[in-house]
Write an enzyme that holds these catalytic residues in place. Structure first.
Site, PDB file in Angstrom:
ATOM      1  N   HIS A  93       1.047  -1.102  -0.210  1.00  0.00           N
ATOM      2  CA  HIS A  93      -0.480  -0.205  -0.064  1.00  0.00           C
ATOM      3  C   HIS A  93       0.620   1.357  -0.125  1.00  0.00           C
ATOM      4  O   HIS A  93       2.073   1.051   0.690  1.00  0.00           O
ATOM      5  CB  HIS A  93      -0.782   0.088   1.595  1.00  0.00           C
ATOM      6  CG  HIS A  93      -2.301   0.748   1.225  1.00  0.00           C
ATOM      7  ND1 HIS A  93      -1.639   2.799   1.438  1.00  0.00           N
ATOM      8  CD2 HIS A  93      -3.397   1.019   0.604  1.00  0.00           C
ATOM      9  CE1 HIS A  93      -2.603   3.111   0.535  1.00  0.00           C
ATOM     10  NE2 HIS A  93      -3.385   1.602   0.684  1.00  0.00           N
TER      11      HIS A  93
ATOM     12  N   GLU B 248       0.634   3.870   1.614  1.00  0.00           N
ATOM     13  CA  GLU B 248       1.200   4.809   2.824  1.00  0.00           C
ATOM     14  C   GLU B 248       2.477   3.650   3.586  1.00  0.00           C
ATOM     15  O   GLU B 248       3.191   3.924   4.170  1.00  0.00           O
ATOM     16  CB  GLU B 248      -0.327   4.296   4.039  1.00  0.00           C
ATOM     17  CG  GLU B 248      -1.103   5.848   2.903  1.00  0.00           C
ATOM     18  CD  GLU B 248      -2.849   5.045   3.080  1.00  0.00           C
ATOM     19  OE1 GLU B 248      -3.230   3.819   4.186  1.00  0.00           O
ATOM     20  OE2 GLU B 248      -3.843   5.632   3.269  1.00  0.00           O
TER      21      GLU B 248
ATOM     22  N   GLU C  96      -4.072   1.843  -7.374  1.00  0.00           N
ATOM     23  CA  GLU C  96      -4.021   2.827  -5.987  1.00  0.00           C
ATOM     24  C   GLU C  96      -3.687   4.120  -6.793  1.00  0.00           C
ATOM     25  O   GLU C  96      -1.900   4.306  -5.309  1.00  0.00           O
ATOM     26  CB  GLU C  96      -3.813   2.574  -5.015  1.00  0.00           C
ATOM     27  CG  GLU C  96      -5.266   1.637  -4.692  1.00  0.00           C
ATOM     28  CD  GLU C  96      -5.434   1.654  -2.971  1.00  0.00           C
ATOM     29  OE1 GLU C  96      -6.716   1.704  -2.668  1.00  0.00           O
ATOM     30  OE2 GLU C  96      -4.428   1.454  -2.196  1.00  0.00           O
TER      31      GLU C  96
ATOM     32  N   SER D 226     -10.841   7.533  -3.711  1.00  0.00           N
ATOM     33  CA  SER D 226     -12.003   7.960  -3.174  1.00  0.00           C
ATOM     34  C   SER D 226     -12.378   7.336  -4.262  1.00  0.00           C
ATOM     35  O   SER D 226     -13.653   7.933  -4.636  1.00  0.00           O
ATOM     36  CB  SER D 226     -11.249   9.306  -4.018  1.00  0.00           C
ATOM     37  OG  SER D 226     -10.696   9.694  -3.318  1.00  0.00           O
TER      38      SER D 226
HETATM   39  P1  13P Z   1      -9.886   6.167  -0.062  1.00  0.00           P
HETATM   40  O1  13P Z   1     -11.246   4.983  -0.680  1.00  0.00           O
HETATM   41  O2  13P Z   1     -10.318   6.476   1.453  1.00  0.00           O
HETATM   42  O3  13P Z   1      -9.369   7.404  -1.047  1.00  0.00           O
HETATM   43  O4  13P Z   1      -8.489   5.498  -0.313  1.00  0.00           O
HETATM   44  C1  13P Z   1      -7.905   4.120  -0.858  1.00  0.00           C
HETATM   45  C2  13P Z   1      -7.395   3.226   0.026  1.00  0.00           C
HETATM   46  O5  13P Z   1      -5.987   3.895  -0.272  1.00  0.00           O
HETATM   47  C3  13P Z   1      -7.464   1.232  -0.232  1.00  0.00           C
HETATM   48  O6  13P Z   1      -7.238   0.551   0.177  1.00  0.00           O
END
Ligand code: 13P
Length: 249
Positions: free
Chosen positions: A94, A96, A166, A212
């Site tokens: 991910h 993050e 993503e 999103s």
């Molecule tokens: P959002 O749907 O809050 O943009 O997050 C997407 C995400 O990072 C899913 O792993």
């Protein structure tokens, strides 16, 4: 046909009472689509979530794991530990994790191997930053992220891999990639798989879109031929919104 999958990534949200409350709400929702449903609570809530969702069609999955089986890695959790409580799918890579915990392609390759050795399925995430898209470098970045972490695998191992595109600029920002941008990138990813592994792997691998996704845009995004599902952040924290997205298939 490729599996449709909608997975809710709860990130670092929901303590135990909140987890129990949200699961109660999720169990009350009607599934009217053919999509496989998954939720990824935090480590501390995996076991209670797993217990509460036994014999339902919602799979509980992990957000991360370490590559080692066990050992002196304070604060970490292994594939074997996840398997021992019934968790057999993990999200890896991910953005993050990449941005805040310095997870590199090399580290992610090791994690992917550890997951597969432990007979787990992997939802492998990747995506470009805003500057990459502005400079037209987004396909190159994505291609490298996939190649560096996954292309040492055998073709047969791809049956345990789900890809999740993503774009970093669309995560938690409310700014989603347009359905056309998502389709264009997903088609590129499928072509990259085709070039490396051939038609069977390219056609059988599910590619999810994340960033999103909301009830009001899911249908259009999911209608694209190479979008096989979604990885949902914020909207997965609300049971009705999450199921509205799932049932958009
Ligand atoms: P959002 O749907 O809050 O943009 O997050 C997407 C995400 O990072 C899913 O792993």
């Amino acid at each position: 046909m490729r599996k449709h999958i909608v997975a809710g990534n709860w990130k670092m949200n929901n303590d135990l009472p909140q987890t129990e409350a949200l699961i109660t709400e999720l169990k009350a929702q009607q599934l009217t689509s053919d999509a496989k449903v998954m939720i990824a609570p935090t480590f501390t809530n995996l076991w209670p979530a797993f217990e509460a969702l036994r014999q339902t069609n919602i799979e509980v999955i992990a957000q991360n794991m370490h590559f080692a089986d066990h050992g002196a890695y304070t604060g970490e959790v292994s594939a074997r530990m996840l398997k021992s409580i019934g968790i057999s799918t993990v999200i890896l890579g991910h953005s993050e994790r990449r941005a805040y915990f310095n997870e590199s392609d090399d580290l992610l390759a090791k994690k992917v191997d550890a997951a597969l050795e432990n007979k787990m399925d992997v939802i492998f995430c990747f995506g470009e930053e805003l500057e990459d898209r502005k400079s037209g470098n987004h396909e190159h970045i994505v291609e490298n992220q996939i190649k560096n972490a996954l292309f040492h695998l055998e073709a047969s191992q791809f049956k345990n891999i789900v890809l999740a595109y993503e774009p970093v600029w669309a995560i938690g920002t409310g700014e989603t990639a347009s359905p056309e941008q998502a389709q264009e990138m997903h088609a590129f990813i499928r072509q990259t798989l085709f070039d490396a592994y051939g038609e069977d792997v390219a056609n059988a691998t599910s590619i999810l879109y994340g960033g999103s996704v909301k009830p009001n845009n899911a249908k259009e995004i999911f209608s694209k031929p190479d979008v096989d599902g979604g990885l949902i952040g914020g909207a997965a924290l609300n049971a009705e919104d999450f199921f509205a997205i799932i049932n958009a298939f």
